[in-house]
Scaffold this active site. Structure first.
Site, PDB file in Angstrom:
ATOM      1  N   GLY A   1      -2.519   5.671  -7.288  1.00  0.00           N
ATOM      2  CA  GLY A   1      -2.698   5.451  -5.855  1.00  0.00           C
ATOM      3  C   GLY A   1      -4.126   5.491  -5.357  1.00  0.00           C
ATOM      4  O   GLY A   1      -4.377   5.824  -4.199  1.00  0.00           O
TER       5      GLY A   1
ATOM      6  N   VAL B   1      -6.144   3.218  -4.435  1.00  0.00           N
ATOM      7  CA  VAL B   1      -6.439   2.320  -3.301  1.00  0.00           C
ATOM      8  C   VAL B   1      -5.562   2.623  -2.087  1.00  0.00           C
ATOM      9  O   VAL B   1      -5.649   1.937  -1.070  1.00  0.00           O
ATOM     10  CB  VAL B   1      -6.289   0.829  -3.693  1.00  0.00           C
ATOM     11  CG1 VAL B   1      -7.263   0.464  -4.803  1.00  0.00           C
ATOM     12  CG2 VAL B   1      -4.861   0.499  -4.095  1.00  0.00           C
ATOM     13  N   ALA B   2      -4.703   3.649  -2.191  1.00  0.00           N
ATOM     14  CA  ALA B   2      -3.845   4.070  -1.069  1.00  0.00           C
ATOM     15  C   ALA B   2      -3.046   2.895  -0.492  1.00  0.00           C
ATOM     16  O   ALA B   2      -3.171   2.546   0.683  1.00  0.00           O
ATOM     17  CB  ALA B   2      -4.673   4.752   0.014  1.00  0.00           C
TER      18      ALA B   2
ATOM     19  N   GLY C   1      -3.491  -0.110  -0.848  1.00  0.00           N
ATOM     20  CA  GLY C   1      -4.367  -1.186  -0.403  1.00  0.00           C
ATOM     21  C   GLY C   1      -5.063  -0.907   0.909  1.00  0.00           C
ATOM     22  O   GLY C   1      -5.918  -1.688   1.344  1.00  0.00           O
ATOM     23  N   LEU C   2      -4.743   0.211   1.548  1.00  0.00           N
ATOM     24  CA  LEU C   2      -5.320   0.527   2.858  1.00  0.00           C
ATOM     25  C   LEU C   2      -6.817   0.788   2.784  1.00  0.00           C
ATOM     26  O   LEU C   2      -7.529   0.623   3.776  1.00  0.00           O
ATOM     27  CB  LEU C   2      -4.611   1.741   3.472  1.00  0.00           C
ATOM     28  CG  LEU C   2      -3.144   1.529   3.832  1.00  0.00           C
ATOM     29  CD1 LEU C   2      -2.491   2.859   4.225  1.00  0.00           C
ATOM     30  CD2 LEU C   2      -3.024   0.534   4.995  1.00  0.00           C
ATOM     31  N   LEU C   3      -7.296   1.199   1.618  1.00  0.00           N
ATOM     32  CA  LEU C   3      -8.724   1.474   1.476  1.00  0.00           C
ATOM     33  C   LEU C   3      -9.541   0.229   1.139  1.00  0.00           C
ATOM     34  O   LEU C   3     -10.767   0.272   1.150  1.00  0.00           O
ATOM     35  CB  LEU C   3      -8.953   2.531   0.390  1.00  0.00           C
ATOM     36  CG  LEU C   3      -8.606   3.971   0.774  1.00  0.00           C
ATOM     37  CD1 LEU C   3      -8.685   4.890  -0.437  1.00  0.00           C
ATOM     38  CD2 LEU C   3      -9.540   4.471   1.882  1.00  0.00           C
TER      39      LEU C   3
ATOM     40  N   TYR D   1      12.201   1.893 -13.069  1.00  0.00           N
ATOM     41  CA  TYR D   1      11.633   0.632 -12.594  1.00  0.00           C
ATOM     42  C   TYR D   1      12.526  -0.550 -12.982  1.00  0.00           C
ATOM     43  O   TYR D   1      12.767  -0.790 -14.169  1.00  0.00           O
ATOM     44  CB  TYR D   1      10.223   0.413 -13.155  1.00  0.00           C
ATOM     45  CG  TYR D   1       9.235   1.516 -12.858  1.00  0.00           C
ATOM     46  CD1 TYR D   1       9.413   2.397 -11.791  1.00  0.00           C
ATOM     47  CD2 TYR D   1       8.109   1.699 -13.658  1.00  0.00           C
ATOM     48  CE1 TYR D   1       8.505   3.414 -11.533  1.00  0.00           C
ATOM     49  CE2 TYR D   1       7.192   2.708 -13.406  1.00  0.00           C
ATOM     50  CZ  TYR D   1       7.406   3.567 -12.340  1.00  0.00           C
ATOM     51  OH  TYR D   1       6.505   4.567 -12.092  1.00  0.00           O
TER      52      TYR D   1
ATOM     53  N   LYS E   1      -5.867  -3.980   3.219  1.00  0.00           N
ATOM     54  CA  LYS E   1      -4.693  -4.024   4.081  1.00  0.00           C
ATOM     55  C   LYS E   1      -5.043  -3.563   5.498  1.00  0.00           C
ATOM     56  O   LYS E   1      -5.912  -2.698   5.677  1.00  0.00           O
ATOM     57  CB  LYS E   1      -3.586  -3.120   3.511  1.00  0.00           C
ATOM     58  CG  LYS E   1      -3.048  -3.587   2.160  1.00  0.00           C
ATOM     59  CD  LYS E   1      -2.118  -4.765   2.317  1.00  0.00           C
ATOM     60  CE  LYS E   1      -1.622  -5.292   0.967  1.00  0.00           C
ATOM     61  NZ  LYS E   1      -0.760  -4.343   0.268  1.00  0.00           N
TER      62      LYS E   1
END
Length: 298
Positions: free
Chosen positions: A198, A200-201, A203-205, A51, A208
């Site tokens: 992950g 929230v995938a 943010g798709l869940l 990172y 987003k």
């Protein structure tokens, strides 16, 4: 905050872990978030030498130094930056791991890592050699425990058979239920903790706009997000519902939340205090999308 034993280790970690990769390059802001996380009961912080080319470790180490006696610090190794900085290559060799731990210890300002993880892995790796490196580091007192960060069932299976890993970090969410097929049960049976990232995938869940994700179409992603929203309420918002889904699987030790803001931090920590998902709610979520399975690395 709730705490749980991480696999066969002697670490009792917070069920919400702090995924440091999401921190930006503003030290003052990141320090504020990390200190607040400790205040709220988070005691497990995960970073990696990859990172920001080590700068993330340096920032985390500096910010958390005053709290060292009360927290656990985890890092990862195996991705070797090219000399020209154009990217990185996979390197799970023993000599590389033994060399790189020194840099992580220095940047994090610690004399040992509580958990050192192989940052990936393939079935073609020299697995026994990799394990030798981690075992030697344990003997030397430079690490307390080791694990792997992998989603590959065949790799995970080999480390279960051949090593003393205490944990596996893997992606897991309503939109990525692949671990449910075999990995989670296998790890639970062998008393190996699972660190789930992950939730929230991307943010798709939660917020987003829908797009294709893994083998799911935008329409399927939208349906999954709608299911999350439908069972969320004033006592448990959508982000907390996604974390609850992950945490309620008995194999999961902690959800590693990627946190960028104080609001995200407080939402994540608050998830453990929200109402658990009942059977009807869990069934509604699982019915919202067709369960996916690993097509490779079996």
């Amino acid at each position: 905050m709730e705490y749980i034993q991480l696999g066969k280790s002697d670490m009792r970690i917070s069920r919400i872990a702090f995924g440091c990769m999401s921190l930006g390059d503003d030290y003052a802001g990141s320090e504020n978030i990390l200190h607040r996380a400790v205040d709220l009961g988070i005691n497990f912080f995960d970073t990696a030498d990859l990172y920001a080319k080590g700068l993330n470790e340096s920032m985390v180490g500096k910010a958390l130094k005053p709290y060292r006696q009360n927290i656990y610090i985890a890092s990862k190794v195996g991705n070797q930056w090219r000399a020209d900085g154009s990217g990185w290559d996979w390197n799970p060799r023993k000599d590389y791991i033994l060399e790189q731990v020194e840099g992580s210890l220095k940047r994090l300002q610690v004399d040992h890592l509580d958990l050192y993880q192989l940052h990936g892995g393939t079935i073609d790796d020299p697995i026994d050699e990799t394990i030798e490196a981690f075992e030697l580091l344990k003997q030397q007192g430079k690490i307390r425990n080791y694990g792997i960060s992998s989603i590959r069932p065949n790799v995970i299976s080999e480390y279960i058979k051949r090593s003393n890993i205490v944990s596996v970090m893997m992606q897991y969410s309503l939109l990525d239920r692949r671990p449910e097929e075999t990995c989670l049960q296998l790890l639970q049976e062998n008393n190996i903790g699972v660190l789930a990232r992950g939730a929230v995938a991307q943010g798709l869940l939660i917020n987003k706009p829908p797009k294709a994700y893994l083998n799911y179409s935008p329409q399927e992603v939208e349906k999954a997000a709608a299911a999350i929203q439908k069972i969320s309420n004033s006592k448990r918002n959508a982000a907390q519902t996604t974390l609850r889904y992950v945490l309620q699987h008995p194999a999961i030790s902690a959800a590693v939340a990627g946190i960028r803001t104080i609001q995200q931090l407080e939402e994540a920590v608050g998830a453990v205090q929200t109402p658990a998902l009942n059977e009807k709610e869990m069934a509604a979520l699982k019915a919202a999308v067709v369960v996916n399975k690993y097509e490779q690395h079996r």
